[in-house]
Design a protein around this motif. Structure first.
Motif, PDB file in Angstrom:
ATOM      1  N   ILE A   1       5.304  18.707  -7.181  1.00  0.00           N
ATOM      2  CA  ILE A   1       5.246  17.432  -8.163  1.00  0.00           C
ATOM      3  C   ILE A   1       5.347  16.195  -6.957  1.00  0.00           C
ATOM      4  O   ILE A   1       4.581  15.389  -7.286  1.00  0.00           O
ATOM      5  N   LEU A   2       6.475  16.249  -6.322  1.00  0.00           N
ATOM      6  CA  LEU A   2       6.605  15.155  -5.474  1.00  0.00           C
ATOM      7  C   LEU A   2       5.230  14.858  -4.564  1.00  0.00           C
ATOM      8  O   LEU A   2       5.024  13.993  -4.216  1.00  0.00           O
ATOM      9  N   LYS A   3       4.721  15.996  -4.025  1.00  0.00           N
ATOM     10  CA  LYS A   3       3.537  15.929  -3.224  1.00  0.00           C
ATOM     11  C   LYS A   3       2.543  15.365  -3.762  1.00  0.00           C
ATOM     12  O   LYS A   3       1.574  14.638  -3.549  1.00  0.00           O
ATOM     13  N   GLU A   4       2.214  15.648  -5.111  1.00  0.00           N
ATOM     14  CA  GLU A   4       1.109  14.966  -5.898  1.00  0.00           C
ATOM     15  C   GLU A   4       1.372  13.805  -6.299  1.00  0.00           C
ATOM     16  O   GLU A   4       0.414  12.923  -6.544  1.00  0.00           O
ATOM     17  N   LEU A   5       2.704  13.165  -6.185  1.00  0.00           N
ATOM     18  CA  LEU A   5       3.031  11.905  -6.437  1.00  0.00           C
ATOM     19  C   LEU A   5       2.969  11.013  -5.128  1.00  0.00           C
ATOM     20  O   LEU A   5       3.260   9.944  -5.085  1.00  0.00           O
ATOM     21  N   HIS A   6       2.546  11.741  -4.193  1.00  0.00           N
ATOM     22  CA  HIS A   6       2.701  11.132  -2.639  1.00  0.00           C
ATOM     23  C   HIS A   6       4.004  10.789  -2.306  1.00  0.00           C
ATOM     24  O   HIS A   6       3.981   9.714  -1.655  1.00  0.00           O
ATOM     25  N   ILE A   7       5.046  11.546  -2.693  1.00  0.00           N
ATOM     26  CA  ILE A   7       6.539  11.192  -2.203  1.00  0.00           C
ATOM     27  C   ILE A   7       6.804  12.115  -0.728  1.00  0.00           C
ATOM     28  O   ILE A   7       6.832  13.227  -1.122  1.00  0.00           O
ATOM     29  N   TYR A   8       6.492  11.541   0.130  1.00  0.00           N
ATOM     30  CA  TYR A   8       6.537  12.310   1.394  1.00  0.00           C
ATOM     31  C   TYR A   8       7.895  12.279   2.261  1.00  0.00           C
ATOM     32  O   TYR A   8       7.923  12.659   3.398  1.00  0.00           O
ATOM     33  N   SER A   9       8.903  12.017   1.521  1.00  0.00           N
ATOM     34  CA  SER A   9      10.409  12.061   2.490  1.00  0.00           C
ATOM     35  C   SER A   9      11.361  12.533   1.180  1.00  0.00           C
ATOM     36  O   SER A   9      11.306  11.750   0.028  1.00  0.00           O
TER      37      SER A   9
ATOM     38  N   LYS B   1       0.739  -1.189   0.076  1.00  0.00           N
ATOM     39  CA  LYS B   1       0.137   0.033  -0.084  1.00  0.00           C
ATOM     40  C   LYS B   1       0.727   1.245  -0.006  1.00  0.00           C
ATOM     41  O   LYS B   1       1.600   1.417   0.814  1.00  0.00           O
ATOM     42  N   VAL B   2       0.770   2.120  -1.039  1.00  0.00           N
ATOM     43  CA  VAL B   2       1.485   3.115  -1.106  1.00  0.00           C
ATOM     44  C   VAL B   2       0.763   4.357  -0.075  1.00  0.00           C
ATOM     45  O   VAL B   2      -0.467   4.454  -0.366  1.00  0.00           O
ATOM     46  N   ILE B   3       1.489   4.953   0.693  1.00  0.00           N
ATOM     47  CA  ILE B   3       0.751   6.080   1.608  1.00  0.00           C
ATOM     48  C   ILE B   3       0.418   7.005   0.905  1.00  0.00           C
ATOM     49  O   ILE B   3       1.421   7.880   0.496  1.00  0.00           O
ATOM     50  N   ARG B   4      -0.962   7.504   0.861  1.00  0.00           N
ATOM     51  CA  ARG B   4      -1.318   8.704   0.224  1.00  0.00           C
ATOM     52  C   ARG B   4      -1.632   9.958   0.955  1.00  0.00           C
ATOM     53  O   ARG B   4      -1.506  11.092   0.781  1.00  0.00           O
ATOM     54  N   ASP B   5      -1.960   9.406   2.347  1.00  0.00           N
ATOM     55  CA  ASP B   5      -2.247  10.443   3.315  1.00  0.00           C
ATOM     56  C   ASP B   5      -2.128   9.439   4.713  1.00  0.00           C
ATOM     57  O   ASP B   5      -1.987   8.293   4.591  1.00  0.00           O
ATOM     58  N   LYS B   6      -2.344  10.235   5.890  1.00  0.00           N
ATOM     59  CA  LYS B   6      -2.059   9.535   7.085  1.00  0.00           C
ATOM     60  C   LYS B   6      -3.012   8.506   7.458  1.00  0.00           C
ATOM     61  O   LYS B   6      -2.696   7.995   8.199  1.00  0.00           O
ATOM     62  N   ASN B   7      -4.146   8.510   6.911  1.00  0.00           N
ATOM     63  CA  ASN B   7      -5.054   7.307   7.158  1.00  0.00           C
ATOM     64  C   ASN B   7      -4.833   6.072   6.587  1.00  0.00           C
ATOM     65  O   ASN B   7      -4.912   5.077   7.047  1.00  0.00           O
ATOM     66  N   ASP B   8      -3.625   6.021   5.663  1.00  0.00           N
ATOM     67  CA  ASP B   8      -3.303   4.735   4.977  1.00  0.00           C
ATOM     68  C   ASP B   8      -2.305   4.289   6.160  1.00  0.00           C
ATOM     69  O   ASP B   8      -2.109   2.935   5.831  1.00  0.00           O
ATOM     70  N   LEU B   9      -1.803   4.983   7.038  1.00  0.00           N
ATOM     71  CA  LEU B   9      -0.911   4.333   8.106  1.00  0.00           C
ATOM     72  C   LEU B   9      -1.694   3.364   8.878  1.00  0.00           C
ATOM     73  O   LEU B   9      -0.809   2.431   9.413  1.00  0.00           O
ATOM     74  N   SER B  10      -2.812   3.198   8.857  1.00  0.00           N
ATOM     75  CA  SER B  10      -3.469   2.197   9.547  1.00  0.00           C
ATOM     76  C   SER B  10      -3.695   0.888   8.894  1.00  0.00           C
ATOM     77  O   SER B  10      -4.212   0.049   9.251  1.00  0.00           O
ATOM     78  N   SER B  11      -3.251   0.927   7.483  1.00  0.00           N
ATOM     79  CA  SER B  11      -3.555  -0.179   6.545  1.00  0.00           C
ATOM     80  C   SER B  11      -2.843  -1.458   7.235  1.00  0.00           C
ATOM     81  O   SER B  11      -1.788  -1.347   7.809  1.00  0.00           O
ATOM     82  N   LYS B  12      -3.183  -2.516   6.797  1.00  0.00           N
ATOM     83  CA  LYS B  12      -2.979  -3.994   7.423  1.00  0.00           C
ATOM     84  C   LYS B  12      -1.872  -4.565   6.360  1.00  0.00           C
ATOM     85  O   LYS B  12      -1.204  -5.586   6.712  1.00  0.00           O
ATOM     86  N   GLU B  13      -1.885  -3.954   5.303  1.00  0.00           N
ATOM     87  CA  GLU B  13      -0.885  -4.409   4.085  1.00  0.00           C
ATOM     88  C   GLU B  13       0.591  -3.772   4.471  1.00  0.00           C
ATOM     89  O   GLU B  13       0.863  -3.022   5.267  1.00  0.00           O
ATOM     90  N   VAL B  14       1.556  -4.461   3.788  1.00  0.00           N
ATOM     91  CA  VAL B  14       2.940  -3.775   3.832  1.00  0.00           C
ATOM     92  C   VAL B  14       2.783  -2.329   3.178  1.00  0.00           C
ATOM     93  O   VAL B  14       2.509  -2.013   2.170  1.00  0.00           O
ATOM     94  N   LYS B  15       3.191  -1.262   4.089  1.00  0.00           N
ATOM     95  CA  LYS B  15       2.961   0.106   3.712  1.00  0.00           C
ATOM     96  C   LYS B  15       4.320   0.634   3.175  1.00  0.00           C
ATOM     97  O   LYS B  15       5.413   0.418   3.727  1.00  0.00           O
ATOM     98  N   LEU B  16       4.028   1.445   2.057  1.00  0.00           N
ATOM     99  CA  LEU B  16       5.174   2.197   1.407  1.00  0.00           C
ATOM    100  C   LEU B  16       5.072   3.439   1.584  1.00  0.00           C
ATOM    101  O   LEU B  16       4.330   4.035   0.924  1.00  0.00           O
ATOM    102  N   LEU B  17       6.029   4.318   2.298  1.00  0.00           N
ATOM    103  CA  LEU B  17       6.230   5.612   2.326  1.00  0.00           C
ATOM    104  C   LEU B  17       7.283   6.144   1.194  1.00  0.00           C
ATOM    105  O   LEU B  17       8.628   5.844   1.472  1.00  0.00           O
ATOM    106  N   LEU B  18       6.905   6.584  -0.058  1.00  0.00           N
ATOM    107  CA  LEU B  18       7.650   6.901  -0.995  1.00  0.00           C
ATOM    108  C   LEU B  18       8.931   7.831  -0.614  1.00  0.00           C
ATOM    109  O   LEU B  18       8.498   9.052  -0.074  1.00  0.00           O
ATOM    110  N   SER B  19       9.945   7.813  -0.830  1.00  0.00           N
ATOM    111  CA  SER B  19      11.400   8.764  -0.376  1.00  0.00           C
ATOM    112  C   SER B  19      12.272   8.623  -1.561  1.00  0.00           C
ATOM    113  O   SER B  19      12.773   7.826  -2.088  1.00  0.00           O
TER     114      SER B  19
END
Length: 311
Positions: free
Chosen positions: A125-133, A92-110
């Protein structure tokens, strides 16, 4: 067991034809499913080559190492790979903080190294792509900041200052791995949000350009940030799991257990520490730091994520 790993090179290794979904080398989605895991999934859009700079990198890491140049095409390809994993249900790619509760393997794009950015406003553009680091540098100086390999550690440039300010306002975590000392100090004095050093160790325990001295650690701590202790063998005293534990305890006991985390650099390293050959060995680390394992393995990193994404 919950786990946050502040740095893994899943996309880069996929391009090197490593099976990062079902493989058994260092880390994979299959192994990460053994935990309730969140991984800072590195985007490392580099083209490797041999030149004079590669000789400097070989000296730095102690093993033959190619130098690299940034490629926008590779940047796009690696982002696409992470979204492929998301679409196929592998992670699961993290798109917002609600995705942090997902039970899948979570990916914070960096994004590792800001070299691929033309100017600081590209982080919209990074923000639009959900690259949060965003790592400001890799091992080369750029228009934003000096790196740990800099021959003239000039710190943040004026454009780098604007990048940090904008990252703070957009909820993008600043990563100071690979940064020069002056860059670390400048960013920590400027940032209004906690920063991370996703994968590094302690210079007092091993004198290495990639490691942090006490002044740098103090600056990171003052931002309420965290340092991800890493498995890069050349940055460890004895190159084994006990050396990793020593680094964890040094920061925890000297600066507070709320400021130390894990950033393995798995799938981005060619050699692994003895006794810490893959991500499953985190379970052994947990036993060695009993009483602090939840802080180190996930709570500290999770706090920094929330302090940044919560904007």
């Amino acid at each position: 067991m919950k786990l946050v790993d502040l740095h893994e090179d899943l996309a880069y290794s996929n391009q090197m034809k490593v099976d990062v979904i079902n493989g058994n080398v260092q880390s994979s989605i299959k192994m990460l499913k053994e935990f309730d895991s969140l991984v800072f999934a590195s985007i490392f859009p580099h083209v490797e080559t041999l030149d004079e700079r590669s000789e400097s990198l070989t000296s730095l890491y102690g093993t033959p190492t190619h130098s690299t140049y940034f490629s926008f095409d590779l940047f796009i390809d690696q982002v696409k790979f992470y979204y492929y994993l998301d679409r196929r249900g592998f992670a699961k790619v993290i798109r917002d903080k609600n995705d942090l509760s997902s039970k899948e393997v979570k990916l914070l794009l960096s994004l590792e190294g800001a070299d691929v950015l033309r100017d600081y406003t590209d982080i919209y553009i990074l923000k639009e792509l959900h690259i949060y680091s965003l790592g400001l540098t890799w091992n080369y100086d750029n228009k934003f900041a000096s790196s740990c390999m800099s021959k003239k550690d000039y710190g943040l440039t004026s454009e780098g200052e604007e990048l940090v300010k904008l990252a703070n306002s957009l909820g993008i975590i600043i990563d100071l791995a690979h940064a020069g000392k002056r860059t670390v100090i400048d960013v920590c004095n400027l940032s209004k949000k906690p920063v991370i050093v996703s994968h590094a160790n302690v210079k007092r325990l091993k004198d290495h350009k990639r490691n942090l001295d006490d002044e740098e650690i103090e600056a990171i701590v003052k931002t309420n940030g965290v340092i991800g202790i890493t498995a890069i063998v050349s940055t460890l005293g004895k190159g084994d799991i006990n050396s990793i534990i020593d680094n964890i305890k040094y920061i925890g006991e000297s600066y507070g257990w709320e400021h130390v985390a894990i950033g393995t650099d798995f799938l981005g390293i060619s050699e692994v520490p003895r006794g810490f050959e893959n991500i499953l060995k985190v379970k052994d680390l947990a036993k060695a730091i009993e009483g602090h394992e939840e802080e180190v393995l996930w709570k500290n990193a999770y706090r920094v994520i929330m302090d940044n994404l919560g904007t």
